[in-house]
Design a protein around this motif. Structure first.
Motif, PDB file in Angstrom:
ATOM      1  N   GLY A   1      41.996 -11.247 -31.597  1.00 15.19           N
ATOM      2  CA  GLY A   1      42.562 -10.175 -32.074  1.00 15.19           C
ATOM      3  C   GLY A   1      41.567  -9.218 -33.026  1.00 15.19           C
ATOM      4  O   GLY A   1      41.792  -8.109 -33.365  1.00 15.19           O
ATOM      5  N   THR A   2      40.437  -9.983 -33.729  1.00 16.46           N
ATOM      6  CA  THR A   2      39.456  -9.345 -34.622  1.00 16.46           C
ATOM      7  C   THR A   2      38.256  -8.988 -34.061  1.00 16.46           C
ATOM      8  O   THR A   2      37.290  -8.471 -34.713  1.00 16.46           O
ATOM      9  N   ILE A   3      38.091  -9.279 -32.623  1.00 16.49           N
ATOM     10  CA  ILE A   3      36.836  -9.111 -32.188  1.00 16.49           C
ATOM     11  C   ILE A   3      36.398  -7.969 -31.451  1.00 16.49           C
ATOM     12  O   ILE A   3      35.567  -7.232 -31.433  1.00 16.49           O
ATOM     13  N   GLY A   4      37.686  -7.345 -30.534  1.00 20.79           N
ATOM     14  CA  GLY A   4      37.672  -6.226 -29.935  1.00 20.79           C
ATOM     15  C   GLY A   4      37.820  -5.040 -30.842  1.00 20.79           C
ATOM     16  O   GLY A   4      37.786  -5.167 -32.024  1.00 20.79           O
ATOM     17  N   ASP A   5      37.885  -3.905 -30.221  1.00 18.07           N
ATOM     18  CA  ASP A   5      38.238  -2.554 -31.077  1.00 18.07           C
ATOM     19  C   ASP A   5      39.634  -2.666 -31.914  1.00 18.07           C
ATOM     20  O   ASP A   5      39.876  -2.108 -33.008  1.00 18.07           O
ATOM     21  N   PHE A   6      40.593  -3.349 -30.901  1.00 18.62           N
ATOM     22  CA  PHE A   6      42.008  -3.468 -31.318  1.00 18.62           C
ATOM     23  C   PHE A   6      42.339  -4.854 -30.887  1.00 18.62           C
ATOM     24  O   PHE A   6      42.040  -5.272 -29.816  1.00 18.62           O
ATOM     25  N   GLY A   7      43.353  -5.412 -31.834  1.00 16.34           N
ATOM     26  CA  GLY A   7      43.764  -6.591 -31.220  1.00 16.34           C
ATOM     27  C   GLY A   7      45.426  -6.197 -31.646  1.00 16.34           C
ATOM     28  O   GLY A   7      45.791  -5.624 -32.389  1.00 16.34           O
ATOM     29  N   CYS A   8      46.205  -7.272 -30.617  1.00 11.20           N
ATOM     30  CA  CYS A   8      47.765  -6.626 -30.755  1.00 11.20           C
ATOM     31  C   CYS A   8      48.507  -8.186 -30.779  1.00 11.20           C
ATOM     32  O   CYS A   8      47.998  -9.016 -29.852  1.00 11.20           O
ATOM     33  N   TYR A   9      49.006  -8.214 -31.675  1.00 12.70           N
ATOM     34  CA  TYR A   9      49.808  -9.646 -32.022  1.00 12.70           C
ATOM     35  C   TYR A   9      51.198  -9.425 -31.633  1.00 12.70           C
ATOM     36  O   TYR A   9      51.857  -8.288 -31.831  1.00 12.70           O
ATOM     37  N   SER A  10      51.925 -10.601 -31.085  1.00  8.98           N
ATOM     38  CA  SER A  10      53.485 -10.599 -31.164  1.00  8.98           C
ATOM     39  C   SER A  10      54.007 -11.644 -31.984  1.00  8.98           C
ATOM     40  O   SER A  10      53.710 -12.442 -32.289  1.00  8.98           O
ATOM     41  N   PHE A  11      55.313 -11.007 -32.671  1.00 13.49           N
ATOM     42  CA  PHE A  11      56.062 -11.958 -33.421  1.00 13.49           C
ATOM     43  C   PHE A  11      57.395 -12.086 -32.678  1.00 13.49           C
ATOM     44  O   PHE A  11      58.514 -12.087 -33.565  1.00 13.49           O
ATOM     45  N   HIS A  12      57.670 -11.940 -31.546  1.00 14.39           N
ATOM     46  CA  HIS A  12      58.574 -11.903 -30.775  1.00 14.39           C
ATOM     47  C   HIS A  12      59.166 -13.516 -31.056  1.00 14.39           C
ATOM     48  O   HIS A  12      58.317 -14.544 -31.234  1.00 14.39           O
ATOM     49  N   GLU A  13      60.572 -14.022 -30.828  1.00 13.54           N
ATOM     50  CA  GLU A  13      61.112 -15.068 -30.756  1.00 13.54           C
ATOM     51  C   GLU A  13      60.404 -16.113 -30.156  1.00 13.54           C
ATOM     52  O   GLU A  13      60.475 -17.626 -30.346  1.00 13.54           O
TER      53      GLU A  13
END
Ligand SMILES: *Cc1c(COP(=O)(O)O)cnc(C)c1O
Length: 375
Positions: free
Chosen positions: A167-179
């Motif tokens: 998530g920190t390597i590309g231009d953007f990273g997207c995380y999920s905190f879904h259940e």
């Protein structure tokens, strides 16, 4: 009944949610939202982490920030969750699906370059099961062709590629905190980026197109409508729930890895006998045990195995129906090159119960049932 997933709960969640209520701040960007963002910025060596209402929404924000427009092309795997694609379809982009590697189930970096045209703008690697894609190769291709990289790290929170947090390597990273993810706030996510130039616009998009974030910091004396935006900031109640888990992130990670390693050890004889295949973890990857899957011989065997497990009160599941074969995938994109592995491997894969606090006796049951099936 052994569930496939149980949402993580550490015990402090309610106390922190009550604290948010006492703070008289249950909307976005309160104490707990800040705690969560700062914790991730430190832990993952990220310049900016903005908590969002979901990973889908983090992907939507990233898509806006890449400035893709109708007619532009986006390269992504077909073997992924719909949100990876939806975010770019919303901007009018055309999807170009590329085959996966059969070993990691990740986008095959060796096939990306051939799919690039003069319309290509973005590459979207998906870190399947929290096992990183070949990021050095992908970043090198992106640099050579002046493309942006958006990492779908929904499953990759607290996992590493060559020591760098996914998530920190590309231009953007997207995380999920879904259940269903390793750390949860019910529904939620985060947008991660390093470049300070994106901060102002990202904050505006997240706050309905206003500069309210600046206003709260006292940097402007009134807030105004500045740009296109939406409501992408989560309630501090949800962030309070997440905070209880981030505080115990190491415990949760270790617990999941214990279960993962148990499955991997116990099922090895079946793999060595040629009945199943086990996940492959490249040397560069330090994964987070998001998922434990096995691959059966074929689709028919998988169906029988899932039925057998259900009869033994154990829930196992499969995914994804490849996007390029789905109605929307056909409408919004094309598969570039040959579908050598996407369909074939997706039909063989089955996921075993995996969650924080999976009991020892339960995972023993799971292994026992699989062994019985193959006897
Ligand atoms: C879970 C998931 C998403 C979506 O996450 P939400 O937080 O539910 O929006 C996107 N991509 C992948 C690969 C996922 O596993």
């Amino acid at each position: 009944m052994i569930d496939f997933n149980v949402p993580p709960f550490t015990g402090k969640e309610l106390e922190y949610m009550q604290q948010a209520i006492k703070n008289k701040k249950i909307c976005g960007d309160g104490e707990f939202t800040k705690k969560c963002s700062h914790w991730m910025e430190e832990k993952f060596q990220a310049n900016h982490v903005l908590l969002t209402t979901s990973c889908t929404h983090a992907l939507e924000m990233a898509a806006v920030l890449t400035q893709v427009k109708p007619g532009d092309e986006v390269i992504l795997p077909s073997y992924t969750f719909v949100s990876t694609a939806d975010a770019f379809v919303q901007r009018g982009a055309t999807l170009v699906f590329v085959d996966i590697r059969p070993d990691t189930m990740n986008l095959d970096e060796r096939l990306i370059e051939d799919a690039i045209t003069d319309k290509t703008k973005v590459i979207v690697p998906v870190h399947y099961a929290g096992v990183g894609c070949a990021m050095d190769e992908i970043m090198e291709i992106a640099a050579r062709h002046h493309l942006m990289v958006v990492e779908d790290a929904a499953q990759g929170v607290y996992a590493y590629y060559k020591g760098r947090a996914l998530g920190t390597i590309g231009d953007f990273g997207c995380y999920s905190f879904h259940e269903t993810k390793n750390y949860s706030m019910g529904e939620g996510g985060a947008l991660v980026f390093q470049n300070n130039d994106f901060l102002e616009r990202a904050e505006i998009i997240r706050e309905k197109g206003t500069d309210r974030s600046k206003f709260f910091r006292g940097q402007v004396d009134k807030y105004r409508w500045m740009d296109y935006g939406s409501s992408y900031l989560p309630s501090d109640l949800n962030a309070a729930y997440l905070w209880a888990q981030l505080e115990m992130a190491d415990t949760i990670r270790k617990d999941r890895l214990d279960s993962w390693n148990y499955y991997n050890e116990e099922l090895r004889p079946l793999a060595e006998a040629g009945y199943i295949e086990q996940p492959f973890i490249p040397d560069y990857a330090d994964h987070n045990a998001h998922m434990y899957y096995i691959k059966t011989k074929d689709l028919e065997t998988r169906g029988r195995l899932i039925d057998f497990m259900r009869k033994h009160d154990i829930l196992t599941v499969f995914h994804y129906v490849p996007l390029h074969s789905a109605p929307a995938g056909k409408k919004f994109g094309r598969f570039h090159g040959e579908d050598k592995y996407t369909t074939k491997e997706s039909e063989r894969l089955v996921r075993l119960p995996m969650y924080y606090h999976l009991k020892e006796e339960d995972r023993e049951q799971v292994v026992k049932a699989i062994k019985e099936f193959y006897e």
